[in-house]
Design a protein around this motif. Sequence first.
Motif, PDB file in Angstrom:
ATOM      1  N   ASP A  11       8.478 -13.765  40.624  1.00  0.00           N
ATOM      2  CA  ASP A  11       7.435 -13.547  41.620  1.00  0.00           C
ATOM      3  C   ASP A  11       8.032 -12.866  42.852  1.00  0.00           C
ATOM      4  OD1 ASP A  11       5.580 -14.753  39.874  1.00  0.00           O
ATOM      5  OD2 ASP A  11       6.064 -16.746  40.638  1.00  0.00           O
ATOM      6  N   LYS A  33       9.810 -14.613  33.412  1.00  0.00           N
ATOM      7  CA  LYS A  33       8.355 -14.766  33.367  1.00  0.00           C
ATOM      8  C   LYS A  33       7.711 -13.722  34.261  1.00  0.00           C
ATOM      9  CE  LYS A  33       5.929 -18.048  35.644  1.00  0.00           C
ATOM     10  NZ  LYS A  33       4.738 -17.388  36.212  1.00  0.00           N
ATOM     11  N   THR A 120       0.611 -27.482  37.717  1.00  0.00           N
ATOM     12  CA  THR A 120       1.572 -28.373  38.391  1.00  0.00           C
ATOM     13  C   THR A 120       1.316 -28.480  39.902  1.00  0.00           C
ATOM     14  OG1 THR A 120       3.077 -26.486  38.489  1.00  0.00           O
ATOM     15  CG2 THR A 120       3.430 -28.071  36.713  1.00  0.00           C
ATOM     16  N   ARG A 211      10.470 -19.711  43.128  1.00  0.00           N
ATOM     17  CA  ARG A 211      10.952 -19.580  44.516  1.00  0.00           C
ATOM     18  C   ARG A 211      12.336 -20.139  44.816  1.00  0.00           C
ATOM     19  NH1 ARG A 211       5.110 -21.312  46.540  1.00  0.00           N
ATOM     20  NH2 ARG A 211       5.268 -22.242  44.449  1.00  0.00           N
TER      21      ARG A 211
END
Length: 232
Positions: A11, A33, A120, A211
């Motif tokens: 990300d 991912k 989550t 993160r």
Amino acid sequence: MNDPKVVVALDFGKKSEALSFIDRIEPSDARLKVGKEMFTYFGPEFVKQLTGKGFDVFLDLKFHDIPNTVAKAVTAAADLGVWMVNVHASGGEQMMIKSREALSQFGSEAPLLIAVTVLTSMGQEDLLGLGITKTPAEQVMSLAQLTQKSGLDGVVCSAWEAEQLKLQLGKDFKLITPGIRPAGSSSDDQKRIMTPQQAIDVGVDYLVIGRPITKAADPQAVLQQINHSLNV
Ligand SMILES: O=c1ccn([C@@H]2O[C@H](COP(=O)(O)O)[C@@H](O)[C@H]2O)c(=O)[nH]1
């Protein structure tokens, strides 16, 4: 490491940042991912760039639509050559069965097909807000049972549910867990969290970590520290 347990959630805000991280690691260090942000900015070409470098890619687009549409979307993901693709279990049994059937044409080359249970980032209060009175653990279990009945390979859940899921659904049913936080790191918007080592100990197959790695000053060093702590 032949079967890396860490799946790095790419990300990154910029493609150049993602690529400079990837250039410093090996496919044996981690799987990658690609989620909604990077896929929306950079599309299938970015995914191909990663698979072209030899990385296993989890395409995390969490498809949730009518059965025909989702079956076609997972087919497109398989055409891209990804290692894993996902749908939302709450899309229902027919949506999951049609998706499974659509991938049969790829034989042993088919990506793993998994389903998201309860995000989550959600806890009991969030479920109540949706009118769901089950606990997160109960809701995860019922969606995971439906997922297994529909013939999928596993689920996205939190590590909190892993022991019970492995007990009831068997060791071959794959558990992929975001919400992984090394001790001392911020939980951010995640609610059901666990450390990497604890998650492995309760039977998780793959740890999704974003993160704590991508926002670190030296993402490659943090990944290596996590791998070292896992000792797998
Ligand atoms: O239940 C879910 C499903 C998917 N995710 C995704 O995993 C990563 C987690 O990133 P962190 O920065 O480690 O929190 C992110 O891409 C989510 O979209 C999830 O967190 N929970």
